[in-house]
Design an enzyme around this catalytic site. Structure first.
Site, mmCIF file in Angstrom:
data_model
loop_
_atom_site.group_PDB
_atom_site.id
_atom_site.type_symbol
_atom_site.label_atom_id
_atom_site.label_comp_id
_atom_site.label_asym_id
_atom_site.label_seq_id
_atom_site.Cartn_x
_atom_site.Cartn_y
_atom_site.Cartn_z
ATOM 1 N N CYS A 110 -0.916 0.331 -1.251
ATOM 2 C CA CYS A 110 0.061 -0.463 -0.514
ATOM 3 C C CYS A 110 -1.064 -1.431 0.600
ATOM 4 O O CYS A 110 -1.509 -0.822 1.138
ATOM 5 C CB CYS A 110 0.827 0.206 0.317
ATOM 6 S SG CYS A 110 1.681 -0.841 1.448
ATOM 7 N N ASN A 152 -0.988 -2.970 -8.072
ATOM 8 C CA ASN A 152 0.063 -2.873 -7.187
ATOM 9 C C ASN A 152 -0.286 -4.599 -6.667
ATOM 10 O O ASN A 152 -1.131 -5.277 -7.291
ATOM 11 C CB ASN A 152 -0.259 -1.986 -5.782
ATOM 12 C CG ASN A 152 0.930 -1.908 -4.829
ATOM 13 O OD1 ASN A 152 1.631 -2.844 -4.855
ATOM 14 N ND2 ASN A 152 1.125 -0.707 -4.500
ATOM 15 N N THR A 153 0.468 -4.980 -5.506
ATOM 16 C CA THR A 153 0.321 -6.220 -5.302
ATOM 17 C C THR A 153 -0.904 -6.767 -4.796
ATOM 18 O O THR A 153 -1.854 -5.913 -4.289
ATOM 19 C CB THR A 153 1.292 -6.765 -4.199
ATOM 20 O OG1 THR A 153 1.345 -5.795 -3.015
ATOM 21 C CG2 THR A 153 2.960 -6.488 -4.661
ATOM 22 N N LYS A 179 11.315 3.662 -5.567
ATOM 23 C CA LYS A 179 10.239 3.098 -4.518
ATOM 24 C C LYS A 179 9.426 4.303 -3.875
ATOM 25 O O LYS A 179 10.069 5.178 -3.923
ATOM 26 C CB LYS A 179 10.983 2.187 -3.397
ATOM 27 C CG LYS A 179 10.405 1.627 -2.312
ATOM 28 C CD LYS A 179 10.887 0.410 -1.685
ATOM 29 C CE LYS A 179 10.288 -0.125 -0.632
ATOM 30 N NZ LYS A 179 8.792 -0.420 -0.967
ATOM 31 N N GLY A 202 6.910 -2.446 4.590
ATOM 32 C CA GLY A 202 6.302 -1.562 5.428
ATOM 33 C C GLY A 202 6.821 0.047 5.275
ATOM 34 O O GLY A 202 6.832 0.891 6.039
ATOM 35 N N GLY A 211 3.282 -9.099 -12.811
ATOM 36 C CA GLY A 211 3.771 -10.378 -13.367
ATOM 37 C C GLY A 211 4.319 -10.460 -14.625
ATOM 38 O O GLY A 211 4.221 -11.498 -15.228
#
Ligand code: SIN
Length: 349
Positions: A174, A236-237, A90, A117, A288
């Site tokens: 992020c 990333n997301t 992470k 966060g 995914g």
């Protein structure tokens, strides 16, 4: 048209660290035998799944994605035992950070939305875990780092490498923490400054993890590569949110977070495809992946390696073995002798 295919193949083989000598031999072979299957025979490898990723030797192309799991050597070991070819931690920063208040993760009908966060113990504390993890892991350990300035990224990266990281992955993506993450990765000028600073500070491979929340991810990838990135991780997301109909309020404490899981796979696939057309460094596909077929699709789009994250929550660490077994069976069935041979193959149709 017939002549073009082998040349494209050769160009991509160099990206995957095939020696020029092998590529030359392959070219001669292809001139005589104009078929992909013939190329597969020529590039015979002992282990069809082993890859060389920007200098890192991985037993197979699957990797733990930076994310929810990610700070203890025990977790890393469990994931490696589950079959991952490499581990990405992470994200860690210069100072300890508690992150946002709960709730930080919520399940939706199509995936997870998280906004944690960037909670982390800070690099000084985490360096101890890196040292311990290196003792128990037999696959590469890649430390994901973030910062609020180029100097911070470089300082954290250096400390991670000194502790034993085999490579660093720069989190410039992020989607919701101010003054870091995608605020850096969405701006090619700032991104260049960060990548150049880290590149001049550490002697290990630098991966740059990009955000899909941009107009042209290929343009951003090119800026990162020109600044010295050894590989690109995509993606990333996707910036997202969830609202509770009963309370009429956003569910996450930060309101906005990032969506991961199957819903973002087609987006990630498109990003990998576009990046492959623009840059020559390896691409690590992420977003995914839930089974071997998804993994193969990413390889065909141009990914040399694959990061897996969200699905671990439902399928457990053995998803890595299952995915690897599936890729292997696919390669065997199609007559390929190395996973490298299918990287970017969809660009030829
Ligand atoms: C988080 O810690 O909130 C997620 C980090 C990321 O999406 O990069």
């Amino acid at each position: 048209m017939e002549q073009k295919k082998p040349n494209q193949k050769l160009k991509r083989k160099r990206r995957n660290n095939t020696s020029h000598k092998t590529a030359y031999k392959t070219k001669l072979y292809l001139n005589k035998n104009n078929s992909t299957r013939a190329l597969a025979v020529e590039t015979l490898k002992e282990n069809r799944l082993a890859i060389n990723l920007a200098g890192l030797k991985l037993p197979n192309p699957t990797m733990l994605a930076s994310g929810i799991l990610g700070y203890t050597k025990e977790t890393f070991k469990t994931i490696a035992d589950g079959g991952a070819g490499a581990i990405v931690t992470k994200s860690v920063g210069l100072k300890p950070r508690s992150g946002y208040a709960n709730p930080t993760v919520t399940q939706t009908s199509c995936g997870l939305v998280n906004a944690m966060g960037l909670p982390n113990p800070g690099i000084e504390e985490f360096a101890k875990e890196i040292i311990e993890a290196k003792r128990v892991l037999n696959v590469p350990l890649i430390v994901s780092v973030y910062g609020f300035t180029a100097e911070e990224y470089a300082t954290v990266a250096k400390k991670a490498v000194v502790a034993g990281a085999d490579a660093v992955e720069l989190n410039v993506s992020c989607p919701h923490v101010r003054e870091t993450g995608s605020e850096i990765g969405q701006n090619p000028t700032i991104l260049k400054e960060v990548v150049e600073k880290v590149k001049s500070t550490v002697q290990k491979p630098i991966f740059v993890k990009l955000s899909p929340n941009v107009t042209s991810i290929a343009e951003i990838a090119e800026a990162a590569v020109n600044a010295g990135a050894d590989a690109i991780t995509a993606i990333n997301t996707v910036k997202a949110m969830a609202i509770d109909a009963e309370t009429a309020k956003p569910i996450l404490s930060n309101k906005v977070g990032g969506l991961s899981g199957p819903a973002i796979k087609p987006i990630a696939l498109r990003c990998v495809y576009e990046i492959y057309e623009r840059v020559k460094v390896p691409i690590i596909g992420c977003g995914g992946i839930t089974n071997w077929r998804d993994a193969v699709e990413f390889l065909l789009a141009g990914a040399s390696a694959l990061q897996i994250g969200t699905v671990i929550a439902t399928k457990g660490p053995n998803i890595f073995k299952a995915t690897t077994r599936g890729i292997n069976a696919y390669l065997k069935r199609k007559g390929f002798r190395s996973v490298n041979e299918i990287v970017g193959l969809s660009h030829k149709s």
